[in-house]
Design a protein around this motif. Structure first.
Motif, short mmCIF file in Angstrom:
data_model
loop_
_atom_site.label_atom_id
_atom_site.label_comp_id
_atom_site.label_asym_id
_atom_site.label_seq_id
_atom_site.Cartn_x
_atom_site.Cartn_y
_atom_site.Cartn_z
N LEU A 84 0.83 -1.20 0.00
CA LEU A 84 0.00 0.00 0.00
C LEU A 84 0.87 1.26 0.00
CD1 LEU A 84 -3.09 0.35 0.26
CD2 LEU A 84 -2.74 0.77 2.68
N CYS A 88 1.22 4.01 -3.06
CA CYS A 88 0.87 5.40 -2.79
C CYS A 88 2.03 6.32 -3.15
CB CYS A 88 0.51 5.60 -1.32
SG CYS A 88 -1.16 5.08 -0.94
N TRP A 93 -0.44 9.11 -4.71
CA TRP A 93 -1.78 9.19 -4.13
C TRP A 93 -1.63 9.26 -2.62
CZ3 TRP A 93 -6.48 8.33 -7.08
CH2 TRP A 93 -6.25 8.12 -8.43
N GLY A 96 -4.37 5.40 0.93
CA GLY A 96 -4.57 4.03 0.45
C GLY A 96 -5.14 3.16 1.56
N HIS A 117 -2.62 3.71 4.38
CA HIS A 117 -1.50 4.62 4.19
C HIS A 117 -2.11 6.01 4.10
CE1 HIS A 117 2.21 6.42 2.80
NE2 HIS A 117 1.42 7.14 2.00
N GLU A 194 -7.51 0.21 -2.39
CA GLU A 194 -8.09 1.42 -2.97
C GLU A 194 -7.22 2.64 -2.62
OE1 GLU A 194 -12.01 2.02 -1.39
OE2 GLU A 194 -11.29 2.36 0.63
N PHE A 195 -7.26 3.64 -3.52
CA PHE A 195 -6.41 4.83 -3.36
C PHE A 195 -7.21 6.09 -3.64
CE2 PHE A 195 -4.03 1.18 -4.59
CZ PHE A 195 -2.96 1.18 -3.72
#
Ligand code: C2E
Ligand code: MG
Ligand code: MG
Length: 718
Positions: A84, A88, A93, A96, A117, A194-195
């Motif tokens: 993660l 990221c 991004w 996360g 994250h 997911e981010f």
């Protein structure tokens, strides 16, 4: 050549030269421009290629890093956390998060693993809360869509998305673009990463491709981990109940033991053994036995769960009690952070209570109970194994005290166990050292007080202990299996001795010999064959051999018992039911078994004089036996009044101290040599009021050689 490159023939010569020069210059300039632009073009191409190459390299490096970390990290959580953070940082991004598929839910849902994250954790609190509180079914929200499509999904801005349940909190936290990708094992989505970004972003195909690759990479690791975990799980759990097995239990016990040595809270071990479980197995089959074990395990677990919440509520340290199945019908419980032994006893009581209710197995109502031994850390142990051993000892004590109860370990149990271990060791050698001897107790006809035969009773001449009665070692011989060779020795020895008497003394030719068969001997598959061989070998008339079995052999597999008893009868031997009235079989049950003799237990005989009920029972048994065509022997007749009473009620035979205590073979030989029959001691000794026949027989033996005139003091024929 183009017109502009032709020299102007009309112009003066110098002009002509200047023109040509200018033209050349222009030409050169153009060429330079062309070359420059093509070089620029080449440079751009090269630079793009390089950039592309660099990006590719970066991506590869990311994939490799994730794979390496995944292979080196122990927990799946750590693998996810690492991936993660890497993703990221790589993609820029700020947020996360990871979901894991809950395989037990229907439909299977994605649940937050609470792995995050966050570049700015303080900004996302709201969103974090909403995320961890939501489960996603297929198709629902961002993770649900990834689960259904098994591909990465990209949202330019979650605020514009109709299928984004966390929209409100996302907006509050300023999150806009989102993307998510699946972790795949084979075709199955097992997790979703997911981010989120803080600005709207157009889908980046390249990033999505990379994410898909990472998802596959992580999937491989997880798949391997799952199967490794499965292997570890299988090696440490009982396949039937899924509970921890002995190895895992000992492991946990060791940990808790070490912790308790460092001054943390106390602990206790409960050793649980079901009572009469073998009976369920024998009568209903192993499948039913297995089902019972599984159901008992569930009840034990429920007891722990209830206890767990109670203990936790009252204790600062978090409890992690362990229920394990050691095998067969044995369970153990490790109770952590108990304050004193009463905590453990309370759990034991709860278990006893939970087992009171019946189980329904294969449509049958079954009752079971447990014997529970408890040992606690209060005893200051030196090793964890010692705690388990003592809980086991306490369990044995609970069994010995009548089952369906719990016992707390104390020091004396250890001494008892040591003694018992010594007994076992000595007993094993006793057979090799020929330390067993037989005594014979007369069985008399009550009608005419004549001797009809003997019961052979084994004794152990244990060095330093004198003559040990069978009650002190037969149960141990039973448990250790030693009863089988011992029983065979008794059978052979008793038959051989009796055969000798029958041959040597004419009046003894019909004397019977009764030999006890224990329950364990009775289950020997070659019992019938062994009896046949001994009878043949010794040459005794099988009709004079009586095998005594107790009611316990009729328990469990009745069909088998009937078959074995019939086979024994076919050999010509007679069968007696010993200690009748103390076991479980009902009177009506009796007629199914091919028995010849019924021996009424001593307890009824001795109670006859003061308990009308016992008198009534003896009378009923006599009537019943008469109806079934069986002979009856009253065991333990000690008083003349009993003999008179029994005779009046029509009892055929008696055995007891009134006639004689068990005596050794030499005493019997003396008796037979000096009489052509046998009478109670009272008669033997003229004026003695009650049975003292042992003395009379011993006296007899002592006087045997010296006193020639003895025979005429003996009564008539056998
Ligand atoms: P059992 O087969 O019921 O034997 C009768 C027991 O009652 C004997 O105890 C005997 O000494 C005792 N007894 C007889 N008359 C009287 C009496 O008037 N008063 C009292 N108080 N007791 C009397 P013993 O010899 O101690 O044997 C106990 C049990 O041990 C036997 O009970 C039998 O179940 C078992 N046993 C003895 N020898 C053997 C053997 O060779 N093999 C097996 N499997 N079991 C044996
Ligand atoms: Mg007996
Ligand atoms: Mg008996």
């Amino acid at each position: 050549m183009p017109a502009s490159h032709l020299p102007d023939v009309t112009a003066p010569k110098s002009e002509l030269a200047a023109d040509a020069c200018a033209q050349e210059l222009t030409r050169l300039r153009r060429r330079l421009d062309r070359e420059r632009s093509s070089r620029l073009e080449a440079e751009t191409i090269a630079e793009n290629g390089l950039r592309e190459l660099y990006a590719k390299q970066q991506e590869l490096q990311l994939l490799e890093q994730i794979a390496t970390a995944a292979n080196q990290t122990i927990s799946i959580r750590d693998v996810f956390q690492y991936a993660l953070t890497q993703v990221c940082e790589f993609m820029g991004w700020p947020v996360g998060h990871v979901y894991l598929l809950d395989r037990t839910s229907h439909p299977q849902r994605l649940r937050s693993m609470a792995i995050w994250h966050e570049a700015h954790p303080e900004r996302n609190a709201e969103f974090r809360l909403a995320t961890e509180a939501t489960e996603f079914a297929p198709d629902i929200g961002l993770p649900g869509r990834v689960q259904t499509t098994a591909r990465p999904v990209w949202l330019n801005d979650v605020v514009d998305d109709a299928n984004f349940p966390r929209m409100r909190s996302a907006r509050q936290c300023g999150l806009k673009a989102a993307c998510a990708f699946p972790v795949l094992t084979g075709q199955e989505v097992v997790a979703v990463l997911e981010f989120f970004a803080e600005k709207a972003l157009e889908p980046d195909q390249r990033q999505m491709r990379l994410m898909a690759q990472i998802g596959v990479q992580l999937g491989r690791v997880i798949e391997r981990r799952y199967s490794e975990d499965q292997l570890i799980h299988d090696a440490s759990h009982d396949p039937l109940t899924g509970l921890p097995n002995r190895a895992l239990f000992r492991d946990r016990l060791n940990q808790v033991f070490a912790r308790s040595k460092r001054g943390k809270a106390g602990f206790a071990v409960l050793f649980i053994d079901l009572d009469r479980f073998k009976l369920v197995n024998d009568s209903l089959g192993h499948l039913a036995g297995d089902t019972l074990i599984v159901e008992v395990a569930a009840r034990l677990q429920a007891c722990l769960r209830r206890e767990d919440t109670m203990v936790r509520a009252s204790s600062a340290v978090e409890g992690e009690n362990t229920l394990a199945r050691l095998g067969g019908d044995e369970f153990t419980i490790l109770l952590t952070d108990i304050r004193d032994p009463t905590d453990a006893i309370r759990v034991a009581d709860r278990i006893q209570e939970a087992l009171l209710q019946s189980f329904t197995i294969e449509g049958q109502e079954i009752y079971t109970s447990a014997s529970i031994g408890v040992a606690t850390s209060a005893a200051n142990y030196r090793s964890a194994d010692d705690v388990l051993r003592d809980a086991d000892l306490a369990m044995y004590r609970a069994k010995a005290m009548g089952k369906a109860r719990s016992e707390l370990y104390d020091q004396t149990m250890h001494l008892v166990a040591l003694k018992r271990l010594q007994l076992e060791t000595d007993l094993r050698q006793a057979l090799q050292n020929s330390e067993f001897v037989l005594q014979y107790q007369p069985i008399m006809s009550l009608k005419d007080q004549k001797l009809t035969g003997f019961e052979a009773l084994v004794r152990w001449r244990r060095p330093g202990c004198g003559l040990v009665p069978p009650g002190d070692f037969i149960p141990v011989a039973e448990e250790t299996g030693l009863i089988v060779p011992l029983g065979l020795w008794v059978l052979r020895e008793a038959c051989r001795t009796t055969r000798r008497w029958q041959q040597e003394f004419p009046q003894a030719s019909h004397l019977t010999i009764s030999i006890n068969l224990s329950a364990r001997q009775f289950t020997q598959p070659d019992l019938v064959e062994q009896v046949r061989r001994v009878i043949e070998e010794v040459g005794i008339d099988p009709r004079t051999v009586r095998l005594e079995v107790t009611e316990s052999v009729t328990m469990g597999n009745a069909e088998r018992a009937i078959r074995v008893l019939s086979q024994l009868k076919q050999l010509g031997v007679r069968l007696s039911l010993d200690d009748f009235g103390t076991g479980y079989s009902s009177l009506s049950y009796l007629q199914r078994f091919p028995l010849d003799v019924l021996k009424i237990d001593r307890s009824f005989i001795s109670a006859m004089s003061h308990s009308p009920e016992s008198l009534q029972i003896v009378n009923t048994i006599l009537n019943l036996a008469r109806n079934l065509g069986m002979d009856v022997v009253a065991e333990g007749t000690e008083r003349e009044a009993e003999v008179t009473q029994l005779k009046a009620m029509g009892c055929d035979f008696g055995q007891g101290y009134f006639f004689s205590k068990p005596v050794d073979a030499t005493a019997v030989t003396s008796l037979l040599r000096h009489s052509d029959g046998f009478a109670p001691a009272r008669q033997l000794n003229g004026e003695r009021p009650e049975g003292h026949s042992l003395e009379s027989l011993s006296e007899l033996e002592a006087r045997d050689a010296a006193v020639e005139g003895l025979p005429e003091r003996f009564p008539t024929s056998v």
